[in-house]
Design a protein around this motif. Sequence first.
Motif, PDB file in Angstrom:
ATOM      1  N   ALA A   1       0.829  -1.205   0.000  1.00 19.64           N
ATOM      2  CA  ALA A   1       0.000   0.000   0.000  1.00 19.64           C
ATOM      3  C   ALA A   1       0.865   1.257   0.000  1.00 19.64           C
ATOM      4  CB  ALA A   1      -0.927  -0.008   1.214  1.00 19.64           C
ATOM      5  N   VAL A   2       1.932   1.232   0.801  1.00 16.44           N
ATOM      6  CA  VAL A   2       2.817   2.397   0.907  1.00 16.44           C
ATOM      7  C   VAL A   2       3.624   2.606  -0.370  1.00 16.44           C
ATOM      8  CG1 VAL A   2       4.862   3.297   2.089  1.00 16.44           C
ATOM      9  CG2 VAL A   2       2.993   2.321   3.424  1.00 16.44           C
TER      10      VAL A   2
ATOM     11  N   ARG B   1      -7.311  -0.171   2.807  1.00 21.02           N
ATOM     12  CA  ARG B   1      -7.324  -1.068   3.960  1.00 21.02           C
ATOM     13  C   ARG B   1      -6.709  -0.420   5.199  1.00 21.02           C
ATOM     14  NH1 ARG B   1      -4.766  -6.765   2.913  1.00 21.02           N
ATOM     15  NH2 ARG B   1      -5.379  -6.866   5.100  1.00 21.02           N
ATOM     16  N   PHE B   2      -6.013   0.704   4.993  1.00 14.32           N
ATOM     17  CA  PHE B   2      -5.259   1.318   6.084  1.00 14.32           C
ATOM     18  C   PHE B   2      -5.621   2.790   6.246  1.00 14.32           C
ATOM     19  CE2 PHE B   2      -2.748  -2.121   4.226  1.00 14.32           C
ATOM     20  CZ  PHE B   2      -2.493  -2.902   5.344  1.00 14.32           C
ATOM     21  N   ASP B   3      -5.307   3.305   7.420  1.00 19.66           N
ATOM     22  CA  ASP B   3      -5.558   4.708   7.723  1.00 19.66           C
ATOM     23  C   ASP B   3      -4.729   5.590   6.782  1.00 19.66           C
ATOM     24  OD1 ASP B   3      -4.852   7.334   9.122  1.00 19.66           O
ATOM     25  OD2 ASP B   3      -6.421   6.562  10.442  1.00 19.66           O
TER      26      ASP B   3
ATOM     27  N   VAL C   1       4.186   7.498   6.744  1.00 20.85           N
ATOM     28  CA  VAL C   1       5.256   6.583   6.333  1.00 20.85           C
ATOM     29  C   VAL C   1       5.888   7.058   5.027  1.00 20.85           C
ATOM     30  CG1 VAL C   1       5.785   4.225   5.587  1.00 20.85           C
ATOM     31  CG2 VAL C   1       4.297   4.608   7.563  1.00 20.85           C
ATOM     32  N   ARG C   2       5.064   7.435   4.075  1.00 21.10           N
ATOM     33  CA  ARG C   2       5.600   7.901   2.788  1.00 21.10           C
ATOM     34  C   ARG C   2       6.483   9.134   2.953  1.00 21.10           C
ATOM     35  NH1 ARG C   2       0.156   7.096  -0.866  1.00 21.10           N
ATOM     36  NH2 ARG C   2       0.528   4.902  -1.426  1.00 21.10           N
ATOM     37  N   LYS C   3       6.124   9.975   3.899  1.00 18.16           N
ATOM     38  CA  LYS C   3       6.900  11.192   4.136  1.00 18.16           C
ATOM     39  C   LYS C   3       8.314  10.867   4.615  1.00 18.16           C
ATOM     40  CE  LYS C   3       6.391  15.738   6.317  1.00 18.16           C
ATOM     41  NZ  LYS C   3       5.560  16.567   7.224  1.00 18.16           N
TER      42      LYS C   3
END
Length: 208
Positions: free
Chosen positions: A52-53, A61-63, A70-72
């Motif tokens: 997903a990330v 499915r995730f917040d 996380v991407r940041k």
Amino acid sequence: MIQYRFYPTLLNVFSRYLHGGNLSVQELIDTINRVPTPTTAAQERGVSFEEAVVKGTGEDRFDAEIIRKVRKLLPRPIVDTQVYCQLEIDDVLFYGYVDLIGKFKAVDIKTTGSYQPGRYVHNHQNLYLHALKRKGIKLMEYVITAFSADGQSEVFVESYALTHPIDRQIEEIRLFKSFLEEHRPLIVDKKIFVAPGEDADARRSQSS
């Protein structure tokens, strides 16, 4: 001459065995021999979260805020993903894949249900950093998402530079070689031992 091939997940299991991680000799040997075990819900969530990330697959499915956090923390630009690493340590070929690299740092995305600071200080994946030196990588980072039961997930980072000690990992590799030789008749994974004249490269060796 290379006589063994080790990967970090296996070495981390051996480390648990050494340090009272409630693991029997038979369980360790089963891990060495890659005896199949059912995928746990936590493992499945970890794989799904990473996809997903990094790929944007199944983000719903995730917040969304956790994905953004996380991407940041990932390098910009991302130079490559699932990067093969290998490092010769005496007669051992250490190998594996790191999740992604930027220009100066490698990142492994982790998920857990419970996080304690310094969790990865002795992780064998820290050796990836030394395998990637020639690519200009100077930092190994773990971006850790702790999913809590109440839904209040948090993101943590552990960073390790080339100067971070790896003495414990090197000693555990030495001890693991001794364990393997002691139990050699029970080891059936052909990838662990390098036969005379065989190409040591883990990507070209035959897996059991």
